[in-house]
Design a protein around this motif. Structure first.
Motif, PDB file in Angstrom:
ATOM      1  N   PRO A 297       0.823  -1.209   0.000  1.00  0.00           N
ATOM      2  CA  PRO A 297       0.000   0.000   0.000  1.00  0.00           C
ATOM      3  C   PRO A 297       0.857   1.258   0.000  1.00  0.00           C
ATOM      4  N   SER A 298       0.239   2.359  -0.354  1.00  0.00           N
ATOM      5  CA  SER A 298       0.897   3.656  -0.256  1.00  0.00           C
ATOM      6  C   SER A 298       0.525   4.254   1.092  1.00  0.00           C
ATOM      7  N   ALA A 299       1.381   4.024   2.090  1.00  0.00           N
ATOM      8  CA  ALA A 299       1.104   4.454   3.462  1.00  0.00           C
ATOM      9  C   ALA A 299       2.135   5.506   3.854  1.00  0.00           C
ATOM     10  N   ALA A 300       1.896   6.725   3.414  1.00  0.00           N
ATOM     11  CA  ALA A 300       2.857   7.794   3.647  1.00  0.00           C
ATOM     12  C   ALA A 300       2.873   8.250   5.097  1.00  0.00           C
ATOM     13  N   ASP A 301       1.765   8.045   5.822  1.00  0.00           N
ATOM     14  CA  ASP A 301       1.676   8.483   7.211  1.00  0.00           C
ATOM     15  C   ASP A 301       0.625   7.621   7.910  1.00  0.00           C
ATOM     16  N   PRO A 302       0.501   7.745   9.245  1.00  0.00           N
ATOM     17  CA  PRO A 302      -0.477   6.910   9.957  1.00  0.00           C
ATOM     18  C   PRO A 302      -1.915   7.084   9.476  1.00  0.00           C
ATOM     19  N   ILE A 303      -2.278   8.296   9.038  1.00  0.00           N
ATOM     20  CA  ILE A 303      -3.649   8.499   8.561  1.00  0.00           C
ATOM     21  C   ILE A 303      -3.901   7.681   7.297  1.00  0.00           C
ATOM     22  N   ALA A 304      -2.964   7.743   6.362  1.00  0.00           N
ATOM     23  CA  ALA A 304      -3.115   6.959   5.129  1.00  0.00           C
ATOM     24  C   ALA A 304      -3.130   5.461   5.442  1.00  0.00           C
ATOM     25  N   ALA A 305      -2.268   5.030   6.359  1.00  0.00           N
ATOM     26  CA  ALA A 305      -2.226   3.612   6.731  1.00  0.00           C
ATOM     27  C   ALA A 305      -3.545   3.189   7.371  1.00  0.00           C
ATOM     28  N   THR A 306      -4.104   4.039   8.217  1.00  0.00           N
ATOM     29  CA  THR A 306      -5.368   3.718   8.878  1.00  0.00           C
ATOM     30  C   THR A 306      -6.486   3.573   7.864  1.00  0.00           C
ATOM     31  N   ARG A 307      -6.530   4.463   6.885  1.00  0.00           N
ATOM     32  CA  ARG A 307      -7.579   4.380   5.862  1.00  0.00           C
ATOM     33  C   ARG A 307      -7.480   3.076   5.083  1.00  0.00           C
ATOM     34  N   ILE A 308      -6.254   2.644   4.802  1.00  0.00           N
ATOM     35  CA  ILE A 308      -6.069   1.366   4.096  1.00  0.00           C
ATOM     36  C   ILE A 308      -6.598   0.215   4.946  1.00  0.00           C
ATOM     37  N   ILE A 309      -6.288   0.239   6.239  1.00  0.00           N
ATOM     38  CA  ILE A 309      -6.771  -0.820   7.137  1.00  0.00           C
ATOM     39  C   ILE A 309      -8.291  -0.813   7.211  1.00  0.00           C
ATOM     40  N   LEU A 310      -8.883   0.368   7.374  1.00  0.00           N
ATOM     41  CA  LEU A 310     -10.335   0.457   7.503  1.00  0.00           C
ATOM     42  C   LEU A 310     -11.046   0.008   6.233  1.00  0.00           C
ATOM     43  N   ASP A 311     -10.475   0.360   5.075  1.00  0.00           N
ATOM     44  CA  ASP A 311     -11.048  -0.113   3.819  1.00  0.00           C
ATOM     45  C   ASP A 311     -10.921  -1.632   3.700  1.00  0.00           C
ATOM     46  N   THR A 312      -9.798  -2.160   4.168  1.00  0.00           N
ATOM     47  CA  THR A 312      -9.567  -3.609   4.093  1.00  0.00           C
ATOM     48  C   THR A 312     -10.553  -4.377   4.957  1.00  0.00           C
ATOM     49  N   VAL A 313     -10.755  -3.915   6.192  1.00  0.00           N
ATOM     50  CA  VAL A 313     -11.641  -4.656   7.107  1.00  0.00           C
ATOM     51  C   VAL A 313     -13.112  -4.450   6.747  1.00  0.00           C
TER      52      VAL A 313
END
Length: 397
Positions: free
Chosen positions: A56-72
């Motif tokens: 994923p493109s996880a430039a910061d914790p906010i971007a990483a969180t959005r990826i996780i939330l979309d995944t779950v």
């Protein structure tokens, strides 16, 4: 009920989904985004049978969180019915795990100055979680709650009362890990140790002293920066050294403070001694090849652990058990051996064969004639959070 647990760190975010219809929450799947803020950011997830994006493109914790939330939230995933977050520092106003309200968020924002390495990121994670799942309840579980049993003489700093009144005291951390270890020991068929120390060794490291399963002292203090040596944090330092570092900085007071804060949280510890990434496995490999800086860093690290364990041993009047947990504590047998090698005259000895084994659950690695049992026990922070969220959600109902 399906509970999503989010456990965020400074460069990674772990997440787990639990189902609570049985006596103890059961893991349905778990995952992690690591390398946040780097080109090597990676999403790994275990326990599902359909593919997810791995880079994923996880430039910061906010971007990483959005990826996780979309995944779950993807099709075929269990519905999220509650969310629990690991929060390192609640500040002086919050003292127990609880449902997140606007007032709780306000108090957590005020507590950022106590844990600037961890709390700002988790606040961003919580806000993203609330936006993504506005219809479910969200809960904060604090790393400090386990240490509320420490006596006043253990929590009090010898500084003017005006600062103590602001909440400046020893809080202690890794409490969710310690709680999980106590629970696992009580659930085992082994005699429960009266006097025990828990060494939680990961990116952050701490040593906690317990009597009858309750915390009575711990190495970390006001913030997770103090105590024993860590990967990027120095542990305890001479207060005069901090003044020296401040005087060496250029610019105004604010920029000088920020520079020293960055140094202590990101640029100190073992990486400062080795000029290598924060990876004990790589440091051990370098040491084995003759890298003197790596060898020194490992000696400084394990010496600080030995001193903490030894000091708590005298404080408790002896030790019935020593527990190693966390990524380093669970997976690096040399750290365990080097930490305890000089304690053999005090009755602490490791069985070399048991120390090298790789098994799950509670396992003893001490020699048969050892007066102090040495355990390796996996930290189950996420399960502990799920248990608290389940309890809080049921009480709310």
């Amino acid at each position: 009920m399906h509970i999503l647990v989010v456990n965020s760190g400074s460069s990674s975010i772990k997440f787990s989904m639990f189902e609570t219809s049985s006596r103890e929450p059961q893991t349905l799947y778990d995952g992690e985004i690591s390398g946040i803020g780097t080109p090597a950011a990676h999403l790994a997830i275990h326990g599902i049978d359909h593919p997810v994006p791995s880079d994923p493109s996880a430039a910061d914790p906010i971007a990483a969180t959005r990826i996780i939330l979309d995944t779950v939230s993807a099709p075929r995933m269990p519905p999220v019915e509650a969310v629990g977050y690991r929060v390192v520092h609640p500040g002086p106003k919050l003292s127990d795990h609880q449902k997140i309200t606007p007032e709780v968020l306000h108090d957590l924002a005020e507590a950022v100055s106590f844990a600037p390495l961890h709390d700002p990121a988790v606040l961003d994670v919580i806000r993203e979680g609330q936006k993504h799942f506005p219809e479910v309840s969200h809960y904060a579980c604090f790393d400090t709650v386990f240490h509320l049993t420490m006596p006043e003489e253990a929590t009090t700093y010898p500084i003017p009362k005006s600062y103590r009144d602001q909440g400046v005291r020893r809080y202690g951390f890794h409490g969710l890990s310690c709680e999980s270890i106590v629970r696992q020991l009580r659930a085992s068929n082994l005699p429960f140790p009266k006097r025990m120390v828990i060494c939680h060794l990961g990116s952050g490291c701490s040593v906690t002293a317990l009597i009858d399963g309750q915390s009575v002292d711990t190495s970390m203090g006001l913030t997770p920066t103090g105590g024993v040596v860590m990967g990027t944090r120095p542990g305890d330092l001479d207060p005069g050294l901090l003044l020296y570092l401040l005087r060496q900085q250029q610019g105004d007071r604010e920029s000088a403070t920020a520079a020293v804060e960055k140094l202590l949280n990101h640029d100190a510890g073992m990486i400062a001694l080795t000029s290598m990434p924060n990876d004990v496995k790589a440091i051990r490999e370098a040491s084995a090849k003759g890298n003197k800086e790596a060898t020194l860093a490992l000696k400084v690290f394990t010496r600080s652990l030995t001193k903490a364990i030894g000091g708590f041993s005298w404080l408790l009047g002896g030790l019935d058990a020593i527990v190693f947990a966390g990524g380093i504590g669970e997976h690096d047998p040399l750290t365990r051996y080097e930490t305890l090698a000089c304690l053999e005259p005090l009755g602490v000895a490791i069985n070399s064969a048991l120390n090298q084994q790789k098994t799950n659950g509670v396992r003893a690695i001490s020699a048969s004639d050892c007066r102090t049992t040495v355990f390796v026990i996996p930290a189950q922070e996420d399960l502990t959070i799920a248990m608290h969220v389940d309890r809080l959600a049921r009480s709310n109902q």
